[in-house]
Scaffold this motif. Sequence first.
Motif, PDB file in Angstrom:
ATOM      1  N   PRO A 111       0.807  -1.229   0.000  1.00 50.57           N
ATOM      2  CA  PRO A 111       0.000   0.000   0.000  1.00 50.57           C
ATOM      3  C   PRO A 111       0.834   1.270   0.000  1.00 50.57           C
ATOM      4  CG  PRO A 111      -0.062  -1.072   2.147  1.00 50.57           C
ATOM      5  CD  PRO A 111       0.613  -2.026   1.215  1.00 50.57           C
ATOM      6  N   HIS A 112       2.146   1.159   0.256  1.00 50.31           N
ATOM      7  CA  HIS A 112       3.002   2.347   0.296  1.00 50.31           C
ATOM      8  C   HIS A 112       3.710   2.605  -1.029  1.00 50.31           C
ATOM      9  CE1 HIS A 112       2.219   2.574   4.524  1.00 50.31           C
ATOM     10  NE2 HIS A 112       2.884   1.468   4.810  1.00 50.31           N
ATOM     11  N   CYS A 113       4.236   1.545  -1.657  1.00 51.68           N
ATOM     12  CA  CYS A 113       5.025   1.750  -2.880  1.00 51.68           C
ATOM     13  C   CYS A 113       4.377   1.137  -4.113  1.00 51.68           C
ATOM     14  CB  CYS A 113       6.429   1.183  -2.700  1.00 51.68           C
ATOM     15  SG  CYS A 113       6.486  -0.623  -2.492  1.00 51.68           S
TER      16      CYS A 113
ATOM     17  N   CYS B  39       6.768   5.537   2.749  1.00 51.56           N
ATOM     18  CA  CYS B  39       5.367   5.826   3.077  1.00 51.56           C
ATOM     19  C   CYS B  39       5.186   7.332   3.253  1.00 51.56           C
ATOM     20  CB  CYS B  39       4.949   5.073   4.337  1.00 51.56           C
ATOM     21  SG  CYS B  39       5.732   5.658   5.856  1.00 51.56           S
ATOM     22  N   ALA B  40       3.951   7.731   3.555  1.00 48.76           N
ATOM     23  CA  ALA B  40       3.640   9.160   3.666  1.00 48.76           C
ATOM     24  C   ALA B  40       3.848   9.693   5.078  1.00 48.76           C
ATOM     25  CB  ALA B  40       2.183   9.393   3.240  1.00 48.76           C
ATOM     26  N   THR B  41       4.213   8.822   6.028  1.00 49.17           N
ATOM     27  CA  THR B  41       4.407   9.260   7.410  1.00 49.17           C
ATOM     28  C   THR B  41       5.770   9.935   7.551  1.00 49.17           C
ATOM     29  OG1 THR B  41       3.092   7.406   8.184  1.00 49.17           O
ATOM     30  CG2 THR B  41       4.453   8.527   9.818  1.00 49.17           C
ATOM     31  N   SER B  42       5.767  11.189   7.989  1.00 48.25           N
ATOM     32  CA  SER B  42       6.997  11.987   7.988  1.00 48.25           C
ATOM     33  C   SER B  42       8.061  11.461   8.941  1.00 48.25           C
ATOM     34  CB  SER B  42       6.676  13.447   8.331  1.00 48.25           C
ATOM     35  OG  SER B  42       6.061  13.523   9.615  1.00 48.25           O
ATOM     36  N   ASP B  43       7.642  10.845  10.056  1.00 46.50           N
ATOM     37  CA  ASP B  43       8.634  10.384  11.032  1.00 46.50           C
ATOM     38  C   ASP B  43       8.891   8.884  10.949  1.00 46.50           C
ATOM     39  OD1 ASP B  43       6.164   9.611  11.924  1.00 46.50           O
ATOM     40  OD2 ASP B  43       6.466  10.235  14.012  1.00 46.50           O
ATOM     41  N   CYS B  44       8.509   8.242   9.852  1.00 43.65           N
ATOM     42  CA  CYS B  44       8.731   6.802   9.699  1.00 43.65           C
ATOM     43  C   CYS B  44      10.221   6.527   9.469  1.00 43.65           C
ATOM     44  CB  CYS B  44       7.910   6.260   8.535  1.00 43.65           C
ATOM     45  SG  CYS B  44       8.142   4.479   8.256  1.00 43.65           S
ATOM     46  N   GLY B  45      10.683   5.397   9.954  1.00 44.96           N
ATOM     47  CA  GLY B  45      12.083   5.030   9.799  1.00 44.96           C
ATOM     48  C   GLY B  45      12.512   4.815   8.366  1.00 44.96           C
TER      49      GLY B  45
ATOM     50  N   HIS C 233       8.757  -1.845   5.843  1.00 48.96           N
ATOM     51  CA  HIS C 233       7.418  -1.762   6.407  1.00 48.96           C
ATOM     52  C   HIS C 233       6.909  -3.160   6.708  1.00 48.96           C
ATOM     53  CE1 HIS C 233       7.670   2.168   4.222  1.00 48.96           C
ATOM     54  NE2 HIS C 233       7.228   2.561   5.397  1.00 48.96           N
ATOM     55  N   ALA C 234       6.314  -3.310   7.881  1.00 47.81           N
ATOM     56  CA  ALA C 234       5.900  -4.635   8.342  1.00 47.81           C
ATOM     57  C   ALA C 234       4.483  -4.582   8.891  1.00 47.81           C
ATOM     58  CB  ALA C 234       6.872  -5.129   9.421  1.00 47.81           C
TER      59      ALA C 234
END
Length: 240
Positions: A139-141, A164-170, A179-180
């Motif tokens: 769903p992210h890429c 992903c669209a989350t700014s603070d994601c690793g 992503h898991a």
Amino acid sequence: MSHRPAPAAVWLGILLRQFPELHEELAPSRGARPIGGGQPGRPAAPAAPIRLFVSDTIRDITDGVVELEEAVCEKLRLPRPPRGTVPDRLGRLVALLDRIAERPVLAEHVRGEARRMARRCSLALGDAESPVRVGGRCPHCDSVSLRVFPHRETVLCVNPGCRCATSDCGCRTDAAHRHAWARTEWQDLAETAAGDLAELTSAQDAVRPGPEGLDGLDGLDGLDGLDGLDGLDSKGAGAR
């Protein structure tokens, strides 16, 4: 006359030897071996999900050993066991094995639980795990890059360029981040990724830890006395 140890003693012995190593995996020093055993030819696995798996394994085994010792003491009509570390409790269980062996149903339960926990411990310390490719797109890429890692009960996107669209994601700062999705999130993932929940579940259930998860344990006598254990059902990885 055979002096081969009972299967439960073998599995408990493996736990006694390997459980302390799990804590070392959570806080490796610069000179420590990488997760995955550091063996030549093994691909580097995503760090964060694996360390989470190690942490979950410690909690699972700790809870499992406490529950197992308390159940044994109850069945043998012994006082409730005192508090203690996991190695303390495992040592007390080993000391009770002769009495446990007098009760076949209890002995089978102890063997099954010891086997389950020992194999999960070995897996968390780096035994190879083959991912299973499944349908649907991340769903992210939007890549066809979803893989089920059965023993971890986790789906990972293996695309190293996934963001992903989350700014603070690793994923934005750590090249090893993947992503898991834990098993409890698979229903939502299947709907979002246009995947099949049944396919994810069947990929998880198709693979069980086998004897190869005991690589490096040749110094422990009696492993050849464990024939027939592969048909024994084990509890899920998140069981308590």
